[in-house]
Structures are given as structure tokens and as C-alpha cells.
Design an enzyme around this catalytic site. Structure first.
Site, short mmCIF file in Angstrom:
data_model
loop_
_atom_site.label_atom_id
_atom_site.label_comp_id
_atom_site.label_asym_id
_atom_site.label_seq_id
_atom_site.Cartn_x
_atom_site.Cartn_y
_atom_site.Cartn_z
N HIS A 117 5.20 9.86 -4.63
CA HIS A 117 4.53 8.38 -4.47
C HIS A 117 3.25 8.57 -5.27
O HIS A 117 2.81 7.94 -5.96
CB HIS A 117 4.46 8.51 -3.07
CG HIS A 117 3.36 7.51 -2.69
ND1 HIS A 117 3.73 6.06 -2.15
CD2 HIS A 117 1.98 7.23 -2.65
CE1 HIS A 117 2.53 5.28 -2.04
NE2 HIS A 117 1.42 6.09 -2.34
N GLU A 118 2.48 9.62 -4.75
CA GLU A 118 1.21 9.88 -5.50
C GLU A 118 1.21 9.97 -7.03
O GLU A 118 0.48 9.28 -7.72
CB GLU A 118 0.49 11.22 -5.02
CG GLU A 118 0.28 10.87 -3.20
CD GLU A 118 -0.78 9.89 -2.92
OE1 GLU A 118 -1.60 9.68 -3.90
OE2 GLU A 118 -0.82 9.48 -1.77
N HIS B 63 1.42 6.51 -8.64
CA HIS B 63 0.37 5.83 -8.84
C HIS B 63 -0.16 6.23 -10.38
O HIS B 63 -0.81 5.14 -10.86
CB HIS B 63 -0.70 6.22 -7.79
CG HIS B 63 -0.78 5.53 -6.35
ND1 HIS B 63 -0.62 4.02 -6.47
CD2 HIS B 63 -0.55 6.12 -5.35
CE1 HIS B 63 -0.37 3.87 -5.23
NE2 HIS B 63 -0.53 4.90 -4.52
N TYR C 151 -5.83 -3.35 -7.32
CA TYR C 151 -5.45 -2.66 -6.16
C TYR C 151 -5.86 -3.76 -5.07
O TYR C 151 -7.00 -3.40 -4.43
CB TYR C 151 -6.17 -1.30 -6.21
CG TYR C 151 -5.51 -0.51 -5.07
CD1 TYR C 151 -4.25 -0.11 -5.02
CD2 TYR C 151 -6.21 -0.15 -4.02
CE1 TYR C 151 -3.56 0.47 -4.00
CE2 TYR C 151 -5.75 0.79 -2.92
CZ TYR C 151 -4.44 0.85 -3.05
OH TYR C 151 -3.54 1.65 -1.81
N GLU D 248 1.39 0.00 -4.21
CA GLU D 248 1.95 0.74 -3.16
C GLU D 248 3.37 0.96 -2.93
O GLU D 248 4.03 2.01 -2.96
CB GLU D 248 1.12 0.36 -1.60
CG GLU D 248 -0.38 0.88 -1.63
CD GLU D 248 -0.48 2.31 -1.73
OE1 GLU D 248 0.42 3.00 -1.14
OE2 GLU D 248 -1.46 2.62 -2.33
N ASP E 207 -8.12 -3.12 4.43
CA ASP E 207 -7.27 -2.47 3.48
C ASP E 207 -6.80 -3.15 2.30
O ASP E 207 -5.99 -3.34 1.61
CB ASP E 207 -5.92 -2.56 4.32
CG ASP E 207 -4.85 -1.73 3.77
OD1 ASP E 207 -5.14 -0.75 3.10
OD2 ASP E 207 -3.57 -2.14 3.75
N HIS F 236 -1.46 -1.58 1.87
CA HIS F 236 -0.72 -0.48 2.47
C HIS F 236 0.11 -1.14 3.81
O HIS F 236 1.27 -0.59 4.01
CB HIS F 236 -1.21 0.55 3.26
CG HIS F 236 -2.06 1.32 2.44
ND1 HIS F 236 -3.26 1.08 2.06
CD2 HIS F 236 -1.68 2.54 1.55
CE1 HIS F 236 -3.71 1.96 0.83
NE2 HIS F 236 -2.63 2.84 0.70
#
Length: 456
Positions: free
Chosen positions: A161-162, A165, A176, A185, A258, A263
Site C-alpha cells: 500500500h505505502e 502511493h 489528495y 487511498e 480527513d 480514508h
């Protein structure tokens, strides 16, 4: 771009409701995260030693911080070297490599930037550090608090996941905030899950479709941080709270927190991908994943892409592959209430925040204020409403000063552009003020004031 794994709301929930030890670890992690984000925003990202791109092959290096906060730490394992026997080191090394393999072997992409970018990781960061983050150059992993969170190298889909990005940054550069941020996300979740599925040799039917299942200890009432198959059901815990993700546009969350619910509302496109992948069956990275990758990297995607626009891109990519793919993708988006290609309307994006006036009336002890903070890997928010006079004298004076000055424009940004970072919202009707403030732009004394106010 920087991105951290756990959102502040989860850590703040632990700080407020966890045991004495877990709460202390969470508060320490929150403080560490604040200083790390400030350093990265100021250009102080680690500069690993003489590591160059290696086109056509992975180039991994794992460092050991040894419980300190010094990056990158001591070099402990390089590309091609044998396992060292330390679980965190070897899990990080393997996770970086498996992510590289997915993008290279399934989609022909040469590392995150498609130019052989080295993949770097630091393990054993900090003392009981309960988080992990991508800072635009490398991954950094804590060992967790041992009570609620295990070591952060244990979850392969989280590593994927990271790093995804980074792929998004080098391709579509999705804005974003609001729906484009939720897509950012979701895409990270999609390919994080595919990294794990491919490594395990699982079909779409065999996969668990959970993100971060290995992070919770057995003391947490929950399966994972998120569920792509059933958004909103991943956890329901007395300390962490309940998973807030919607699975359908009927439940779309309209919020200014957020970064517009990036998210939270990512559960909707997550569910769409799960529906498409399971309808097509087989190995999800070969069919549904290839369609999503084509949409992400094609010429038609824009930085402000919303759900209907991305649905249209995936449908076009599916139609190029065949009628079965097209029907699966069309049905998947319809199953979450998104019509491919229709303009965003209604509650699609959160309302923008207003700029403060040139001057504001002076605040007094009765002035009501709303302060919120959001960001991090899952991005739920924490909000407090208070009157200035409720705070200790020094903090009350500081708030009166801030409200009277209407908060300098250089502190503000709308929309935020970096995934998984903290953003504050300050709203005060009497001061005609409603602004978003990225933490990295705030002076230390303001960040500390906001932190104290929320903790109380």
C-alpha cells in the site's frame, strides 16, 4: 510526498482509552510523527548513501535504526544477500521485493518511478514506535507497542500500500482530497492487496481482501484496518472505535475532515474492485488489476479524477480486453452506486473551506471554537468543540491571539496534496473563520497548542 500508516485518530484513541503503557506509547508515537513530518516538509528527508537506480532489476537495502530515530540507520542487508534472521529486517526486504515483482512482472513497470528507483527500508525505528511511513524516498517501520499493534513489517499488503502511493505520485498524481484523494487511498489498497495475493498464489475467491490483518494483536476486536470485501466491518473495538467506511454511494460521508474523507470513502472504490475481481475470478492481478493499472497510468486520467471518471476509465480499459471484462467492471461500479462517466454531483466532494477575513473581531472567553485533526493511514478524525475560557490561561491567551490574527495565509492549504499526513481544521463562526492547516506548515508552538487542546 510523505505517507504514514496509522492515522492520528487511531493513535489518539489509544492515547485516550488504552492501558497506561499503550497510551504512553501512542502519545510518544504521535509526538515522533509530528517531528518527522515537520522535518520531511523542511527537506530533511534521509539521504541514503550512494544508492543508484538499477534499471530492470530490484535494488533493495535495509537499514536498522536500533531503537533510535536516526535515518537511515546502519546498513544491514543489501540486494542479493542472505536473510539475517531478524524478522523485521527479512520481512521488510521480502516485502519490498514482492512489491517490485508485482509491478515489474505483472505490468512491466520498473520500480515505483519506472526508472529503477532503489527500494529502501529502515526497521526498529524508535522505542515502541507504533507506526510506519513512506517519506518519498524510503519506508520506515516501527516495532509496535506489543499490546495492540505488532511490528509493522508483518503485513505485506501494508508495505505494498505505502509503496503504491509512490506509483500514484509518479503516474496520475491524484489530488489528495475528496473523491480523487479517496481514489488515491483505494488504489494503494488495491495493489497492496494484490502484492499479498500474488505472493500467496491466491485467486480472488481465496483472498481475504483485508488490509493490515497482521497488525492487530489478539487484544483488539477486529480483523484488520480495512476490509475491501465488506467496508465498515474491519473492527469494532472499545479502544479503537468502529470501522467507519461506507460500501455504497448511498452512505457517502460528506466531511471536511480527513481531507474530505479520503480514508473513509475509499471503501466505495475498494468494494468496486473486489466485485470486479471476484466476478472475473482467477488471479486478480492478471485481469482486474491489469484494468485498474491501465486506468491509473493511461493518458486520460486527471489529478482531480472523481469516482465516475475513474469508473469510465476502468470501463474503457476493460472494453479493450473483452466483453466479459467490460460487463464485470460495469456491474461492479453499479453495485456501489457509481455510474461510469456521469458527472460528480450532490455530496461527491466536501465543501471548500473559506479564507479568513483580513481582520477578525477580538476573541474572548466565551468564543466557541471547533478544532479537528485528521490524516494518517486510515484517516479518521478527532474533533473538539470548546470555548476559549475553558482552557488553561496560557492556552486561552494563545487561542485569542490566533483568532484575532485570523491565522496567516501561509499556514493554509486547500486542498492538501500529500497522502496520509495530518491536517487541522479550525472553525470559529464569531471570527468568520473556517480553514484547513497542514501540520507541516505550522510553527512548533501552534502544533503543540493544537495537540494540548485536543488531548484535553
Amino acid at each position: 510526498m510523505s505517507a504514514s500508516l496509522l492515522p492520528p485518530y487511531l493513535l489518539e484513541a489509544v492515547a485516550a482509552h488504552g492501558s497506561a503503557r499503550a497510551a504512553a506509547c501512542a502519545r510518544r508515537t504521535l509526538r515522533q510523527d509530528m517531528h518527522l513530518r515537520t522535518a520531511r516538509a523542511g527537506g530533511e528527508a534521509p539521504a541514503p548513501r550512494e544508492l543508484r537506480a538499477s534499471p530492470g532489476r530490484p535494488s533493495r537495502t535495509i537499514f536498522d535504526a536500533g531503537g533510535t530515530e536516526q535515518l537511515p540507520g546502519e546498513r544491514i542487508r543489501d540486494e542479493g544477500e542472505a536473510a539475517v534472521g531478524d524478522p523485521a529486517t527479512d520481512e521488510a526486504y521480502d516485502g519490498l521485493g514482492l512489491t517490485w515483482q508485482l509491478f515489474s512482472e505483472a505490468y512491466g513497470r520498473d520500480s515505483l518511478d519506472d526508472r529503477g528507483m532503489p527500494l529502501l527500508g529502515t526497521v526498529h525505528f524508535g522505542t515502541d514506535y507504533a507506526n510506519a511511513f513512506w517519506d518519498g524516498r524510503q519506508m520506515v517501520f516501527g516495532d509496535g507497542d506489543g499490546e495492540l499493534f505488532n511490528r509493522f513489517t508483518a503485513s505485506l499488503d501494508v508495505i505494498g500500500h505505502e509503496l503504491t502511493h509512490g506509483v500514484v505520485e509518479f503516474t496520475a498524481g491524484l489530488r489528495y482530497a475528496d473523491q480523487s484523494g479517496a481514489l488515491n487511498e483505494s488504489i494503494a489498497d488495491v495493489f497492496g492487496s494484490l502484492v499479498k495475493q500474488r505472493a500467496l498464489g491466491q485467486t480472488a475467491e481465496q483472498a481475504d481482501w483485508l488490509i493490515g490483518a497482521e497488525l492487530f494483536t489478539d487484544r483488539v476486536r477486529g480483523e484488520a484496518l480495512r476490509s475491501m470485501a465488506a467496508p465498515g466491518t474491519a473492527y469494532d473495538d472499545p479502544v479503537l472505535g468502529k470501522d467507519p467506511q461506507p460500501a455504497h454511494m448511498d452512505d457517502f460521508v460528506v466531511t471536511q475532515e480527513d481531507s474530505g474523507g479520503v480514508h473513509i470513502n475509499s471503501g466505495i472504490p475498494n468494494r468496486a474492485f473486489h466485485l470486479a475481481a471476484t466476478a472475473l475470478g482467477g488471479r486478480a492481478w492478471e485481469r482486474a488489476g491489469a484494468i485498474w493499472y491501465a486506468a491509473l497510468t493511461g493518458d486520460g486520467i486527471a489529478a482531480n479524477c472523481d469516482f465516475p471518471a475513474f469508473a469510465a476509465l476502468t470501463l474503457a480499459a476493460a472494453e479493450r480486453r473483452g466483453a466479459e471484462e467490460a460487463e464485470a467492471v460495469r456491474s461492479a461500479w453499479a453495485g456501489v452506486g457509481v455510474e461510469a462517466g456521469s458527472p460528480a454531483s450532490g455530496p461527491a466532494d466536501s465543501a471548500g473551506v473559506s479564507a479568513p477575513p483580513a481582520s477578525a473581531p477580538p476573541a474572548d472567553d466565551d468564543t466557541p471554537v471547533q478544532l479537528g485533526r485528521s490524516g494518517g493511514f486510515a484517516g479518521l478524525s478527532r474533533t473538539r468543540e470548546f470555548r476559549v475560557g475553558e482552557l488553561p490561561r496560557e492556552d486561552a491567551s494563545a487561542w485569542k491571539r490566533l483568532l484575532a490574527e485570523s491565522l496567516p495565509s501561509e499556514w493554509r492549504e486547500d486542498p492538501p496534496q500529500q497522502p496520509d499526513r495530518y491536517v487541522y481544521r479550525v472553525a470559529c463562526t464569531e471570527a468568520e473563520l473556517d480553514v484547513r492547516l497542514p501540520e507541516a506548515r505550522l510553527p512548533d508552538w501552534v502544533r503543540e497548542l493544537f495537540r494540548r487542546t485536543l488531548e484535553r
